[in-house]
Design an enzyme around this catalytic site. Sequence first.
Site, PDB file in Angstrom:
ATOM      1  N   GLY A  62       2.800   2.321  10.749  1.00 15.16           N
ATOM      2  CA  GLY A  62       3.859   3.323  10.610  1.00 15.16           C
ATOM      3  C   GLY A  62       4.589   3.651  11.899  1.00 15.16           C
ATOM      4  O   GLY A  62       5.312   4.641  11.962  1.00 15.16           O
TER       5      GLY A  62
ATOM      6  N   LYS B  13       0.062   4.294  -0.266  1.00 17.34           N
ATOM      7  CA  LYS B  13      -0.569   5.482   0.321  1.00 17.34           C
ATOM      8  C   LYS B  13      -0.312   6.699  -0.583  1.00 17.34           C
ATOM      9  O   LYS B  13      -0.245   6.549  -1.794  1.00 17.34           O
ATOM     10  CB  LYS B  13      -0.074   5.705   1.752  1.00 17.34           C
ATOM     11  CG  LYS B  13      -0.159   4.418   2.599  1.00 17.34           C
ATOM     12  CD  LYS B  13       0.079   4.661   4.041  1.00 17.34           C
ATOM     13  CE  LYS B  13      -0.038   3.337   4.799  1.00 17.34           C
ATOM     14  NZ  LYS B  13      -0.005   3.515   6.224  1.00 17.34           N
TER      15      LYS B  13
ATOM     16  N   ASN C 294       0.861  -1.183   0.000  1.00 18.53           N
ATOM     17  CA  ASN C 294       0.000   0.000   0.000  1.00 18.53           C
ATOM     18  C   ASN C 294       0.899   1.234   0.000  1.00 18.53           C
ATOM     19  O   ASN C 294       1.498   1.558   1.018  1.00 18.53           O
ATOM     20  CB  ASN C 294      -0.893  -0.041   1.247  1.00 18.53           C
ATOM     21  CG  ASN C 294      -1.695   1.234   1.430  1.00 18.53           C
ATOM     22  OD1 ASN C 294      -1.816   2.047   0.521  1.00 18.53           O
ATOM     23  ND2 ASN C 294      -2.261   1.413   2.622  1.00 18.53           N
TER      24      ASN C 294
ATOM     25  N   GLU D  72      -5.320  -4.461  10.687  1.00 14.21           N
ATOM     26  CA  GLU D  72      -4.271  -3.472  10.917  1.00 14.21           C
ATOM     27  C   GLU D  72      -4.553  -2.699  12.200  1.00 14.21           C
ATOM     28  O   GLU D  72      -5.352  -1.747  12.190  1.00 14.21           O
ATOM     29  CB  GLU D  72      -4.202  -2.479   9.748  1.00 14.21           C
ATOM     30  CG  GLU D  72      -3.901  -3.124   8.409  1.00 14.21           C
ATOM     31  CD  GLU D  72      -3.318  -2.132   7.413  1.00 14.21           C
ATOM     32  OE1 GLU D  72      -2.247  -2.430   6.879  1.00 14.21           O
ATOM     33  OE2 GLU D  72      -3.911  -1.064   7.203  1.00 14.21           O
TER      34      GLU D  72
ATOM     35  N   SER E  21       3.466  -2.001  10.271  1.00 15.16           N
ATOM     36  CA  SER E  21       4.912  -2.069  10.507  1.00 15.16           C
ATOM     37  C   SER E  21       5.558  -3.383  10.075  1.00 15.16           C
ATOM     38  O   SER E  21       6.586  -3.780  10.622  1.00 15.16           O
ATOM     39  CB  SER E  21       5.233  -1.780  11.987  1.00 15.16           C
ATOM     40  OG  SER E  21       4.912  -0.440  12.289  1.00 15.16           O
TER      41      SER E  21
ATOM     42  N   HIS F 297      -9.509   1.490   4.757  1.00 13.81           N
ATOM     43  CA  HIS F 297      -8.240   1.643   5.478  1.00 13.81           C
ATOM     44  C   HIS F 297      -8.463   2.638   6.618  1.00 13.81           C
ATOM     45  O   HIS F 297      -9.212   3.615   6.470  1.00 13.81           O
ATOM     46  CB  HIS F 297      -7.155   2.148   4.524  1.00 13.81           C
ATOM     47  CG  HIS F 297      -5.797   2.102   5.148  1.00 13.81           C
ATOM     48  ND1 HIS F 297      -5.372   3.048   6.050  1.00 13.81           N
ATOM     49  CD2 HIS F 297      -4.787   1.210   5.031  1.00 13.81           C
ATOM     50  CE1 HIS F 297      -4.143   2.740   6.452  1.00 13.81           C
ATOM     51  NE2 HIS F 297      -3.770   1.622   5.848  1.00 13.81           N
TER      52      HIS F 297
ATOM     53  N   GLU G 197      -6.812   5.005   7.667  1.00 13.12           N
ATOM     54  CA  GLU G 197      -6.516   6.404   7.343  1.00 13.12           C
ATOM     55  C   GLU G 197      -7.674   7.053   6.597  1.00 13.12           C
ATOM     56  O   GLU G 197      -7.906   8.256   6.712  1.00 13.12           O
ATOM     57  CB  GLU G 197      -5.198   6.484   6.553  1.00 13.12           C
ATOM     58  CG  GLU G 197      -4.015   6.175   7.473  1.00 13.12           C
ATOM     59  CD  GLU G 197      -2.763   5.691   6.779  1.00 13.12           C
ATOM     60  OE1 GLU G 197      -2.692   5.740   5.542  1.00 13.12           O
ATOM     61  OE2 GLU G 197      -1.847   5.234   7.504  1.00 13.12           O
TER      62      GLU G 197
HETATM   63  P1  PGA Z   1       2.939   0.385   7.540  1.00 10.15           P
HETATM   64  O1  PGA Z   1       1.485   0.652   6.957  1.00 10.15           O
HETATM   65  O2  PGA Z   1       3.426  -0.936   6.996  1.00 10.15           O
HETATM   66  O3  PGA Z   1       3.781   1.538   7.064  1.00 10.15           O
HETATM   67  O4  PGA Z   1       2.820   0.332   9.031  1.00 10.15           O
HETATM   68  C1  PGA Z   1       0.582  -0.409   6.754  1.00 10.15           C
HETATM   69  C2  PGA Z   1      -0.731   0.106   6.245  1.00 10.15           C
HETATM   70  O5  PGA Z   1      -1.233   1.120   6.770  1.00 10.15           O
HETATM   71  O6  PGA Z   1      -1.310  -0.478   5.310  1.00 10.15           O
END
Ligand code: PGA
Length: 256
Positions: free
Chosen positions: A169, A10, A8, A163, A208, A93, A95
């Site tokens: 992140g 983003k 992903n 997640e 992560s 997601h 976000e």
């Molecule tokens: P990350 O993000 O691997 O940077 O923690 C995962 C995600 O939000 O899909």
Amino acid sequence: MRPLIAGNWKMHGLRADLKEIESIAATAAKLHPDVDILVCPPATLMAEAARIAGGRVAIGGQDCHTEASGHHTGDISAEMLKDVGASAVITGHSERRRDHGESNALVAAKASAARRAGLLAIVCVGETQSQRSEGDALSICGGQIVASVPTGMTEADLAIGYEPLWAIGSGRMPTSHEIIQMHAHIRKCLVLHLGPHGKSVRILYGGSVNPADASGILALPGVGGALVGGASLKAEDFLAILGSAPSVSSRRLDVA
Ligand code: PGA
């Protein structure tokens, strides 16, 4: 069941970064024929990414509108994603739930739109740190599954991304026990919600995931793949994660 490793991107990536997809496509498919590989770049790069990937790596969107077309300035439909070569789309997601106030009902409508367009919907669920501290993680994610996944979906058009918000992140991750427990709980909810098809829907862990920890996570019972954010932006890291996926024959998808 083939593991699915999904990247992903983003809101990252300019045209110069398409070389990462080129590198992934050059080696991934022949190195890991047993693994389904997906990269979800920003919408601006999708058509070119699909052309470069040439079917060796699947390309997906990060969101879609509920309708096929209409008066929705700035939005992109599942049909449009399909038209430029996508085979999947992430819906719900955290976000998007956070930045755009997306409710479970809206996420479910987007997952239905994905199915209508012939895309695999990767429906995301996850708890906050305080929900986990309060002991509510399982009930929160179970509730999100029931309310964000339309009934009638099957393993052919649905995957789940678990997640935990606090792991995204942050470099922090749940323990193996917590991941196994959550994936088993999500599996139980999927079977109650979708019937026998719920047994075969892949449940991806995200938050992560990095080359160092990926093999341990992907080997856990119930983990059907990974949703990778930051570590999917560089081909070298993403390929290392792909290399950690266990072969289909050695997979244990459910806790006995
Ligand atoms: P990350 O993000 O691997 O940077 O923690 C995962 C995600 O939000 O899909």
